[in-house]
Design a protein around this motif. Structure first.
Motif, PDB file in Angstrom:
ATOM      1  N   GLY A  29       0.818  -1.209   0.000  1.00 32.05           N
ATOM      2  CA  GLY A  29       0.000   0.000   0.000  1.00 32.05           C
ATOM      3  C   GLY A  29       0.850   1.256   0.000  1.00 32.05           C
ATOM      4  O   GLY A  29       0.382   2.315   0.435  1.00 32.05           O
ATOM      5  N   ASP A  30       2.079   1.169  -0.488  1.00 27.02           N
ATOM      6  CA  ASP A  30       2.974   2.320  -0.502  1.00 27.02           C
ATOM      7  C   ASP A  30       2.787   3.146  -1.771  1.00 27.02           C
ATOM      8  O   ASP A  30       2.305   2.668  -2.792  1.00 27.02           O
ATOM      9  CB  ASP A  30       4.438   1.883  -0.351  1.00 27.02           C
ATOM     10  CG  ASP A  30       4.830   0.749  -1.297  1.00 27.02           C
ATOM     11  OD1 ASP A  30       3.932   0.141  -1.918  1.00 27.02           O
ATOM     12  OD2 ASP A  30       6.033   0.462  -1.409  1.00 27.02           O
ATOM     13  N   LEU A  31       3.176   4.405  -1.685  1.00 28.74           N
ATOM     14  CA  LEU A  31       3.010   5.369  -2.772  1.00 28.74           C
ATOM     15  C   LEU A  31       4.375   5.941  -3.139  1.00 28.74           C
ATOM     16  O   LEU A  31       5.122   6.407  -2.271  1.00 28.74           O
ATOM     17  CB  LEU A  31       2.077   6.495  -2.329  1.00 28.74           C
ATOM     18  CG  LEU A  31       1.843   7.647  -3.307  1.00 28.74           C
ATOM     19  CD1 LEU A  31       1.101   7.171  -4.552  1.00 28.74           C
ATOM     20  CD2 LEU A  31       1.058   8.777  -2.620  1.00 28.74           C
ATOM     21  N   TRP A  32       4.701   5.918  -4.446  1.00 34.10           N
ATOM     22  CA  TRP A  32       5.984   6.398  -4.937  1.00 34.10           C
ATOM     23  C   TRP A  32       5.787   7.286  -6.151  1.00 34.10           C
ATOM     24  O   TRP A  32       4.804   7.144  -6.885  1.00 34.10           O
ATOM     25  CB  TRP A  32       6.882   5.222  -5.339  1.00 34.10           C
ATOM     26  CG  TRP A  32       7.318   4.337  -4.213  1.00 34.10           C
ATOM     27  CD1 TRP A  32       6.567   3.377  -3.586  1.00 34.10           C
ATOM     28  CD2 TRP A  32       8.597   4.322  -3.585  1.00 34.10           C
ATOM     29  NE1 TRP A  32       7.298   2.771  -2.604  1.00 34.10           N
ATOM     30  CE2 TRP A  32       8.554   3.320  -2.580  1.00 34.10           C
ATOM     31  CE3 TRP A  32       9.774   5.044  -3.768  1.00 34.10           C
ATOM     32  CZ2 TRP A  32       9.650   3.036  -1.766  1.00 34.10           C
ATOM     33  CZ3 TRP A  32      10.874   4.763  -2.971  1.00 34.10           C
ATOM     34  CH2 TRP A  32      10.803   3.778  -1.976  1.00 34.10           C
ATOM     35  N   GLU A  33       6.762   8.207  -6.369  1.00 36.81           N
ATOM     36  CA  GLU A  33       6.768   8.985  -7.601  1.00 36.81           C
ATOM     37  C   GLU A  33       8.190   9.026  -8.162  1.00 36.81           C
ATOM     38  O   GLU A  33       9.179   8.977  -7.426  1.00 36.81           O
ATOM     39  CB  GLU A  33       6.239  10.399  -7.371  1.00 36.81           C
ATOM     40  CG  GLU A  33       7.124  11.281  -6.521  1.00 36.81           C
ATOM     41  CD  GLU A  33       6.577  12.694  -6.377  1.00 36.81           C
ATOM     42  OE1 GLU A  33       5.363  12.893  -6.552  1.00 36.81           O
ATOM     43  OE2 GLU A  33       7.381  13.602  -6.071  1.00 36.81           O
ATOM     44  N   ILE A  78      -1.707  14.191  -1.023  1.00 37.31           N
ATOM     45  CA  ILE A  78      -2.876  14.060  -0.140  1.00 37.31           C
ATOM     46  C   ILE A  78      -3.906  13.135  -0.776  1.00 37.31           C
ATOM     47  O   ILE A  78      -4.409  13.419  -1.872  1.00 37.31           O
ATOM     48  CB  ILE A  78      -3.521  15.433   0.141  1.00 37.31           C
ATOM     49  CG1 ILE A  78      -2.514  16.389   0.791  1.00 37.31           C
ATOM     50  CG2 ILE A  78      -4.747  15.275   1.026  1.00 37.31           C
ATOM     51  CD1 ILE A  78      -3.019  17.811   0.904  1.00 37.31           C
ATOM     52  N   TRP A  79      -4.224  12.033  -0.108  1.00 33.20           N
ATOM     53  CA  TRP A  79      -5.298  11.144  -0.543  1.00 33.20           C
ATOM     54  C   TRP A  79      -6.627  11.623   0.037  1.00 33.20           C
ATOM     55  O   TRP A  79      -6.701  11.978   1.216  1.00 33.20           O
ATOM     56  CB  TRP A  79      -5.059   9.716  -0.062  1.00 33.20           C
ATOM     57  CG  TRP A  79      -4.068   8.912  -0.831  1.00 33.20           C
ATOM     58  CD1 TRP A  79      -2.853   8.477  -0.398  1.00 33.20           C
ATOM     59  CD2 TRP A  79      -4.227   8.380  -2.156  1.00 33.20           C
ATOM     60  NE1 TRP A  79      -2.226   7.731  -1.370  1.00 33.20           N
ATOM     61  CE2 TRP A  79      -3.044   7.645  -2.453  1.00 33.20           C
ATOM     62  CE3 TRP A  79      -5.234   8.460  -3.123  1.00 33.20           C
ATOM     63  CZ2 TRP A  79      -2.860   6.997  -3.669  1.00 33.20           C
ATOM     64  CZ3 TRP A  79      -5.047   7.818  -4.333  1.00 33.20           C
ATOM     65  CH2 TRP A  79      -3.886   7.099  -4.601  1.00 33.20           C
ATOM     66  N   THR A 102      10.939   8.816  -5.177  1.00 32.99           N
ATOM     67  CA  THR A 102      10.663   9.347  -3.841  1.00 32.99           C
ATOM     68  C   THR A 102       9.440   8.644  -3.284  1.00 32.99           C
ATOM     69  O   THR A 102       8.404   8.565  -3.961  1.00 32.99           O
ATOM     70  CB  THR A 102      10.392  10.865  -3.886  1.00 32.99           C
ATOM     71  OG1 THR A 102      11.522  11.532  -4.446  1.00 32.99           O
ATOM     72  CG2 THR A 102      10.122  11.397  -2.489  1.00 32.99           C
ATOM     73  N   GLN A 103       9.562   8.115  -2.065  1.00 36.38           N
ATOM     74  CA  GLN A 103       8.388   7.530  -1.417  1.00 36.38           C
ATOM     75  C   GLN A 103       7.590   8.632  -0.747  1.00 36.38           C
ATOM     76  O   GLN A 103       8.144   9.499  -0.059  1.00 36.38           O
ATOM     77  CB  GLN A 103       8.778   6.475  -0.389  1.00 36.38           C
ATOM     78  CG  GLN A 103       7.561   5.795   0.231  1.00 36.38           C
ATOM     79  CD  GLN A 103       7.912   4.625   1.132  1.00 36.38           C
ATOM     80  OE1 GLN A 103       9.086   4.380   1.415  1.00 36.38           O
ATOM     81  NE2 GLN A 103       6.900   3.905   1.570  1.00 36.38           N
ATOM     82  N   ILE A 104       6.274   8.612  -0.955  1.00 38.24           N
ATOM     83  CA  ILE A 104       5.385   9.627  -0.407  1.00 38.24           C
ATOM     84  C   ILE A 104       4.598   9.034   0.751  1.00 38.24           C
ATOM     85  O   ILE A 104       3.935   8.015   0.599  1.00 38.24           O
ATOM     86  CB  ILE A 104       4.410  10.157  -1.472  1.00 38.24           C
ATOM     87  CG1 ILE A 104       5.174  10.573  -2.750  1.00 38.24           C
ATOM     88  CG2 ILE A 104       3.592  11.305  -0.918  1.00 38.24           C
ATOM     89  CD1 ILE A 104       6.205  11.622  -2.541  1.00 38.24           C
ATOM     90  N   THR A 105       4.685   9.676   1.911  1.00 40.10           N
ATOM     91  CA  THR A 105       3.936   9.243   3.087  1.00 40.10           C
ATOM     92  C   THR A 105       2.754  10.177   3.294  1.00 40.10           C
ATOM     93  O   THR A 105       2.916  11.401   3.308  1.00 40.10           O
ATOM     94  CB  THR A 105       4.827   9.245   4.336  1.00 40.10           C
ATOM     95  OG1 THR A 105       5.955   8.384   4.117  1.00 40.10           O
ATOM     96  CG2 THR A 105       4.047   8.752   5.554  1.00 40.10           C
ATOM     97  N   THR A 106       1.560   9.615   3.449  1.00 42.44           N
ATOM     98  CA  THR A 106       0.352  10.418   3.628  1.00 42.44           C
ATOM     99  C   THR A 106      -0.363  10.022   4.914  1.00 42.44           C
ATOM    100  O   THR A 106      -0.249   8.890   5.375  1.00 42.44           O
ATOM    101  CB  THR A 106      -0.612  10.238   2.445  1.00 42.44           C
ATOM    102  OG1 THR A 106      -0.989   8.855   2.357  1.00 42.44           O
ATOM    103  CG2 THR A 106       0.070  10.648   1.134  1.00 42.44           C
ATOM    104  N   ALA A 107      -1.104  10.956   5.479  1.00 39.90           N
ATOM    105  CA  ALA A 107      -1.832  10.679   6.719  1.00 39.90           C
ATOM    106  C   ALA A 107      -2.990   9.718   6.482  1.00 39.90           C
ATOM    107  O   ALA A 107      -3.294   8.860   7.320  1.00 39.90           O
ATOM    108  CB  ALA A 107      -2.340  11.991   7.313  1.00 39.90           C
TER     109      ALA A 107
END
Length: 237
Positions: free
Chosen positions: A101-105, A161-162, A114-119
């Motif tokens: 469930g990780d998010l990268w760009e 932001i999700w 870059t890994q993006i961490t969201t709340a």
């Protein structure tokens, strides 16, 4: 004379400087290139995390398999090109460790991930699909397989932001479908996929997403493709 865009042509690229054989790795297109990330090896023994681009004439290895700083190797991920920010975005998928469930760009200028961490974020899932939403300059994610088949819709704003959307109606839950950006119409089309609960159903419905709402389209059944799953499509502008 041939009608523009109406015919296939073999590029002749088969063995030299091409991505190794793989499967379950959807592609994403910018205005000038096709990108392929990750996938499962042809003999099902390993997962990839290399990134390749294709400009219509030749393949380029952007980041090698196993490169430091790249997302963990995976297949069944959602991938799309963020036209507003000129980035390649990857979410979720699965590998030998389980569902992700990780998010990268990826930045085509710096050639860096870059890994993006969201709340807040969608649940871990595989076989979902993402597409750029031209009307809001954001990214839309729909469905996929987590612990169950999903039919939720998420919006990724500014790549950071999700936000979970609340449309009045939604397509049936599914996996292995595809979302297609239509710049001319300013919407996103959903095509195909399948749901195996309570019985296996392969879809051939077509939905449009615009201004936060899903609309079921009704193209002629005489010319509609058969039920499709694990399909891939792009808009011919």
């Amino acid at each position: 004379a041939q009608k523009p865009g109406g015919h296939w042509a073999n590029t002749g690229l088969t063995t030299t400087n091409v991505p190794p054989a793989r499967h379950e790795n959807p592609g994403a297109a910018s205005k000038s290139k096709l990108y392929v990330f990750g996938g499962h090896s042809n003999n099902n023994t390993s997962f990839f995390n290399d990134l390749w681009s294709f400009d219509g004439k030749a393949w380029t290895l952007e980041t090698r398999d196993g490169a430091t700083g790249s997302p963990p190797a995976r297949h069944r991920a959602a991938i799309c090109w963020d036209d507003a920010r000129n980035k390649l975005v990857v979410f979720g998928g699965s590998n030998a460790s389980g569902v992700l469930g990780d998010l990268w760009e990826w930045d085509p200028t710096s050639k860096a991930w870059t890994q993006i961490t969201t709340a807040l974020a969608p649940s871990k899932r595989q076989f979902s699909s993402m597409a750029y939403d031209p009307s809001s300059r954001s990214i839309i994610l729909f469905g996929g397989l987590s612990t169950q088949h999903e039919n939720d819709t998420w919006r990724l704003l500014s790549g950071r932001i999700w936000r979970k959307e609340a449309p009045r109606t939604s397509p049936p839950a599914r996996r292995q479908h595809h979302l297609v950006t239509r710049f001319g119409a300013g919407d996103i089309l959903l095509c195909g996929g399948q749901n195996v609960t309570p019985r296996k159903v392969q879809f051939k419905d077509v939905w449009s997403f615009k201004a936060g709402q899903w609309t079921l389209l009704t193209p002629s059944t005489a010319t509609r493709p058969a039920n499709v799953v694990a399909n891939n499509a792009f808009y011919d502008e």
